[in-house]
Design an enzyme around this catalytic site. Structure first.
Site, PDB file in Angstrom:
ATOM      1  N   LYS A 152     -31.621  -4.137  -5.921  1.00 62.98           N
ATOM      2  CA  LYS A 152     -31.566  -2.684  -6.255  1.00 62.98           C
ATOM      3  C   LYS A 152     -32.581  -2.322  -7.355  1.00 62.98           C
ATOM      4  O   LYS A 152     -33.156  -3.023  -8.012  1.00 62.98           O
ATOM      5  CB  LYS A 152     -30.233  -2.204  -6.824  1.00 62.98           C
ATOM      6  CG  LYS A 152     -30.172  -2.501  -8.252  1.00 62.98           C
ATOM      7  CD  LYS A 152     -28.687  -1.417  -8.733  1.00 62.98           C
ATOM      8  CE  LYS A 152     -29.165  -1.056 -10.049  1.00 62.98           C
ATOM      9  NZ  LYS A 152     -28.205  -0.477 -10.937  1.00 62.98           N
ATOM     10  N   LYS A 186     -16.494 -10.523  -5.439  1.00 62.31           N
ATOM     11  CA  LYS A 186     -15.862 -10.696  -4.358  1.00 62.31           C
ATOM     12  C   LYS A 186     -14.259 -10.583  -5.032  1.00 62.31           C
ATOM     13  O   LYS A 186     -13.221  -9.563  -4.120  1.00 62.31           O
ATOM     14  CB  LYS A 186     -15.840 -12.087  -3.885  1.00 62.31           C
ATOM     15  CG  LYS A 186     -15.389 -12.457  -2.532  1.00 62.31           C
ATOM     16  CD  LYS A 186     -15.761 -13.581  -2.128  1.00 62.31           C
ATOM     17  CE  LYS A 186     -15.630 -14.121  -0.744  1.00 62.31           C
ATOM     18  NZ  LYS A 186     -16.162 -15.186  -0.228  1.00 62.31           N
ATOM     19  N   HIS A 244     -23.883   2.154  -6.787  1.00 60.50           N
ATOM     20  CA  HIS A 244     -22.617   1.304  -7.138  1.00 60.50           C
ATOM     21  C   HIS A 244     -21.343   2.181  -6.739  1.00 60.50           C
ATOM     22  O   HIS A 244     -20.299   1.722  -6.230  1.00 60.50           O
ATOM     23  CB  HIS A 244     -22.442   0.678  -8.604  1.00 60.50           C
ATOM     24  CG  HIS A 244     -23.729  -0.335  -8.445  1.00 60.50           C
ATOM     25  ND1 HIS A 244     -23.937  -1.405  -8.055  1.00 60.50           N
ATOM     26  CD2 HIS A 244     -24.458  -0.187  -9.965  1.00 60.50           C
ATOM     27  CE1 HIS A 244     -25.025  -1.800  -8.623  1.00 60.50           C
ATOM     28  NE2 HIS A 244     -25.503  -1.251  -9.490  1.00 60.50           N
ATOM     29  N   LYS A 342     -24.299   6.651 -20.253  1.00 57.83           N
ATOM     30  CA  LYS A 342     -24.480   5.783 -21.246  1.00 57.83           C
ATOM     31  C   LYS A 342     -24.257   6.401 -22.736  1.00 57.83           C
ATOM     32  O   LYS A 342     -24.317   7.802 -22.806  1.00 57.83           O
ATOM     33  CB  LYS A 342     -26.003   5.309 -21.286  1.00 57.83           C
ATOM     34  CG  LYS A 342     -26.474   4.511 -20.240  1.00 57.83           C
ATOM     35  CD  LYS A 342     -27.910   4.076 -20.585  1.00 57.83           C
ATOM     36  CE  LYS A 342     -28.375   3.169 -19.525  1.00 57.83           C
ATOM     37  NZ  LYS A 342     -27.526   1.791 -19.443  1.00 57.83           N
ATOM     38  N   LYS A 347     -16.053   2.638 -23.984  1.00 54.69           N
ATOM     39  CA  LYS A 347     -16.442   2.042 -22.640  1.00 54.69           C
ATOM     40  C   LYS A 347     -15.220   2.188 -21.691  1.00 54.69           C
ATOM     41  O   LYS A 347     -14.269   1.826 -21.856  1.00 54.69           O
ATOM     42  CB  LYS A 347     -16.543   0.569 -23.089  1.00 54.69           C
ATOM     43  CG  LYS A 347     -17.223  -0.363 -22.167  1.00 54.69           C
ATOM     44  CD  LYS A 347     -17.962  -1.541 -23.086  1.00 54.69           C
ATOM     45  CE  LYS A 347     -17.734  -3.027 -22.054  1.00 54.69           C
ATOM     46  NZ  LYS A 347     -17.932  -4.099 -22.783  1.00 54.69           N
TER      47      LYS A 347
HETATM   48  P1  NDP Z   1     -39.295  -8.330 -14.513  1.00 51.83           P
HETATM   49  O1  NDP Z   1     -40.039  -7.670 -14.603  1.00 51.83           O
HETATM   50  O2  NDP Z   1     -38.617  -9.146 -15.742  1.00 51.83           O
HETATM   51  O3  NDP Z   1     -39.913  -9.633 -13.763  1.00 51.83           O
HETATM   52  C1  NDP Z   1     -40.566  -9.386 -12.355  1.00 51.83           C
HETATM   53  C2  NDP Z   1     -41.075 -10.524 -11.942  1.00 51.83           C
HETATM   54  O4  NDP Z   1     -41.929 -10.511 -10.976  1.00 51.83           O
HETATM   55  C3  NDP Z   1     -41.888 -11.417 -12.769  1.00 51.83           C
HETATM   56  O5  NDP Z   1     -41.252 -12.929 -12.927  1.00 51.83           O
HETATM   57  C4  NDP Z   1     -43.322 -11.295 -12.612  1.00 51.83           C
HETATM   58  O6  NDP Z   1     -44.317 -12.431 -12.806  1.00 51.83           O
HETATM   59  C5  NDP Z   1     -43.047 -11.296 -10.750  1.00 51.83           C
HETATM   60  N1  NDP Z   1     -43.992 -10.971 -10.223  1.00 51.83           N
HETATM   61  C6  NDP Z   1     -44.440  -9.780 -10.299  1.00 51.83           C
HETATM   62  N2  NDP Z   1     -45.797  -9.278  -9.439  1.00 51.83           N
HETATM   63  C7  NDP Z   1     -45.620 -10.448  -8.612  1.00 51.83           C
HETATM   64  C8  NDP Z   1     -46.442 -10.849  -7.836  1.00 51.83           C
HETATM   65  N3  NDP Z   1     -47.613 -10.031  -7.027  1.00 51.83           N
HETATM   66  N4  NDP Z   1     -46.450 -12.178  -7.272  1.00 51.83           N
HETATM   67  C9  NDP Z   1     -45.459 -12.956  -7.663  1.00 51.83           C
HETATM   68  N5  NDP Z   1     -44.778 -12.770  -8.800  1.00 51.83           N
HETATM   69  C10 NDP Z   1     -44.856 -11.376  -9.220  1.00 51.83           C
HETATM   70  O7  NDP Z   1     -38.005  -7.689 -13.511  1.00 51.83           O
HETATM   71  P2  NDP Z   1     -36.577  -7.910 -13.414  1.00 51.83           P
HETATM   72  O8  NDP Z   1     -36.372  -9.527 -13.676  1.00 51.83           O
HETATM   73  O9  NDP Z   1     -35.595  -6.978 -14.636  1.00 51.83           O
HETATM   74  O10 NDP Z   1     -36.105  -7.314 -12.059  1.00 51.83           O
HETATM   75  C11 NDP Z   1     -36.286  -7.733 -10.877  1.00 51.83           C
HETATM   76  C12 NDP Z   1     -35.700  -7.045  -9.788  1.00 51.83           C
HETATM   77  O11 NDP Z   1     -34.199  -6.701 -10.008  1.00 51.83           O
HETATM   78  C13 NDP Z   1     -36.037  -5.439  -9.877  1.00 51.83           C
HETATM   79  O12 NDP Z   1     -35.843  -5.079  -8.585  1.00 51.83           O
HETATM   80  C14 NDP Z   1     -34.895  -4.709 -10.564  1.00 51.83           C
HETATM   81  O13 NDP Z   1     -34.625  -3.524 -10.277  1.00 51.83           O
HETATM   82  C15 NDP Z   1     -33.650  -5.632 -10.204  1.00 51.83           C
HETATM   83  N6  NDP Z   1     -32.492  -5.786 -11.209  1.00 51.83           N
HETATM   84  C16 NDP Z   1     -32.875  -6.254 -12.605  1.00 51.83           C
HETATM   85  C17 NDP Z   1     -31.882  -6.341 -13.300  1.00 51.83           C
HETATM   86  C18 NDP Z   1     -31.980  -6.816 -14.743  1.00 51.83           C
HETATM   87  O14 NDP Z   1     -30.960  -6.918 -15.596  1.00 51.83           O
HETATM   88  N7  NDP Z   1     -33.010  -7.283 -15.140  1.00 51.83           N
HETATM   89  C19 NDP Z   1     -30.423  -5.800 -12.946  1.00 51.83           C
HETATM   90  C20 NDP Z   1     -30.182  -5.510 -11.470  1.00 51.83           C
HETATM   91  C21 NDP Z   1     -31.422  -5.253 -10.664  1.00 51.83           C
HETATM   92  P3  NDP Z   1     -45.502 -12.140 -13.724  1.00 51.83           P
HETATM   93  O15 NDP Z   1     -44.940 -11.629 -15.166  1.00 51.83           O
HETATM   94  O16 NDP Z   1     -45.917 -13.590 -13.999  1.00 51.83           O
HETATM   95  O17 NDP Z   1     -46.214 -11.319 -13.048  1.00 51.83           O
END
Ligand code: NDP
Length: 476
Positions: A152, A186, A244, A342, A347
């Protein structure tokens, strides 16, 4: 009943995912949620023979990646037996890492072609990068058994969700696309269905003749917690309600599916959401507010608008409420009130079903005649039935009593449940494409009304129950 032991789609050796490829290996989601969720699965022996592959734009060595896997597996190791430890070590040692730009034409498809299939590609990437990565894939290079796991937010509105669906549909069949909704595990989904459809005292009264309103509340006592980069562009309506709470509503309102097969269940979810809308022209159909400075449990919380990374001019709401109508025979006239926010005092994560009053209480009873309420708590899953009974002391006086029960849970973390479905090829818990679009359609009129200033952005101090003008809430 432990639902994990009763899969509707039994894992078939030929369709079980052999390789889990996580894109965004260095990201927050991967380290904090995905790998720990996977570790529980591995420990329980539910990921046998799986190869884990990480990919990212960082030039990491294999050792660096394995060290990350190791530290994310730490929690699961602590309570693992010998077999569990061996399984965790096996997955870590067999794990590899590839440095690649996933947006480069053909790069991802070339990597996938070298991996043992079926492969699940988990897009743990910023949403815009995920879309570019999908555009850089082409169907011919991707085995049809490949699973695509999308995080998401799925699009930013109905049109972009539709465009993304079209792109994905050109790559693999719909049943191999997992749009993640980790909010309801689930066990919770099946707890709701079991409660509703296996109990004669509930199912016949589960309609507009007997139910006055349904509320779904997800109130957090956490504030922004340094997530301005994502949250300030989203807000409570997009972050929680669109993605959600509409699903929770659908589970509470759907007609009985004939089986628990994903097709039957997701058809019913789709049907109830297709019948749902918000009359955004009605000023009582939505409310929004933003927290100001305050305190929660002795912790001082700064004004949202003054947080680093927040643009106050965006008018991002940290508390949202919408009233959804389900325009079908069962629910016409019953408001479904969805609320999430928030930095609130308490909660809460629950659904509250308020029944209509009885048509006549025998004259002679005194005390307050309160409506019957059923509360379904989520994580931990609980049940509370609030009834009127004869009070202590004066037998003619009505008083409140609450029947409480705890519902069963699984040993898996929410992301363990997500991955369990992905690895087994069971999309029951993932959001179907048409539903993802419908959820945007339902909230879009509200977003438009807010953008044009038709609904004021109110304020509440952090640590309060919400804006004073909203009152104490009907079911606190
Ligand atoms: P981050 O910014 O922490 O991580 C993103 C990742 O993507 C990094 O590892 C980055 O690597 C990589 N990346 C970016 N551009 C490229 C590219 N061109 N090629 C390869 N790798 C790339 O994001 P999150 O982990 O927080 O979130 C990821 C997804 O999950 C999003 O869609 C978010 O909405 C969703 N999400 C996140 C939650 C959370 O709690 N974090 C909860 C629910 C959903 P590098 O830094 O090396 O570029």
């Amino acid at each position: 009943m432990d639902t994990s032991e009763h899969d509707i789609l039994p894992a078939d050796a030929d369709t079980r995912v052999r390789t889990l490829l996580i894109l965004g290996a260095s990201g927050d989601l991967t380290g904090r949620l995905l790998l720990p969720g996977l570790a529980r699965l591995v420990r329980l022996g539910r990921a046998e023979g799986l190869r884990l592959v990480g990919a990212g734009s960082d030039d990491w060595s294999e050792e660096q990646w394995q060290a990350r896997v190791d530290s994310s597996f730490e929690g699961a190791r602590r309570s693992a037996d010998e077999a569990g430890l061996a399984a965790l070590d096996g997955v870590r040692q067999g794990s590899t890492y590839f440095c690649l730009d996933v947006t480069e034409q053909g790069a991802l498809a070339t990597l996938v072609a070298t991996l043992e299939g079926p492969v699940a590609i988990y897009f743990a990437l910023p949403p815009a990068v995920s879309q570019l990565a999908c555009s850089a894939l082409y169907a011919d290079a991707l085995p049809k058994s490949t699973r695509l796991v999308m995080e998401k937010p799925f699009g930013t509105d109905q049109a972009s969700a539709h465009a993304l669906n079209t792109k994905l549909a050109a790559l693999v069949p719909e049943e191999n696309i997992h749009r993640v909704d980790h909010f309801l595990g689930k066990a919770t989904v099946f707890n709701i269905l079991g409660l509703r459809f296996a109990n004669r005292i509930l199912e016949p009264v589960w309609n507009n003749l007997h139910i006055e309103k349904v509320e779904v509340v997800f109130d957090e006592d956490l504030s922004l917690e340094n997530r301005a980069r994502y949250y300030d562009g989203a807000g409570a309506l997009r972050d929680m309600i669109q993605s959600h709470l509409l699903h929770v509503m659908a589970l509470l309102a759907l007609n009985a599916p004939s089986t628990l097969h994903e097709r039957d269940l997701r058809d019913q979810i789709g049907s109830v959401l297709r019948a749902s809308s918000v009359d955004a022209g009605n000023p009582d159909s939505s409310r929004r507010a933003r927290y100001t400075a305050g305190g929660i449990a002795g912790r001082s919380v700064p004004d949202y608008a003054a947080e680093p990374g927040v643009d106050p001019a965006r008018d991002t709401e940290t508390l949202a409420e919408i009233v959804v109508s389900i325009n079908n025979d069962r629910w016409a006239g019953v408001p479904f009130i969805l609320r999430s926010g928030k930095a609130l005092a308490v909660k809460r994560k629950e659904a509250i079903i308020t029944f209509r009053p009885v048509s006549h209480v025998p004259t002679g009873f005194t005390g307050q005649d309160s409506p019957t309420r059923l509360r379904i708590g989520f994580g931990p899953d609980t049940l509370q039935l609030e009834l009127d009974v004869n009070g202590p002391g004066d037998i003619f006086s009505l008083d409140r009593t609450v029947l409480r029960a705890e519902l069963n849970a699984t040993d898996l973390l929410p992301y363990g449940e997500v991955l369990d479905g992905v690895l087994a090829g069971d999309p029951t818990l993932s959001v179907r494409g048409d539903t993802a679009e419908d959820c945007w359609r339902i909230v879009e009129p509200v977003l438009a009304a807010w953008a044009s200033g038709e609904v004021p952005l109110e304020e509440y101090p952090a640590g309060s129950p919400g804006p004073a003008s909203w009152g104490p809430g009907t079911a606190t």
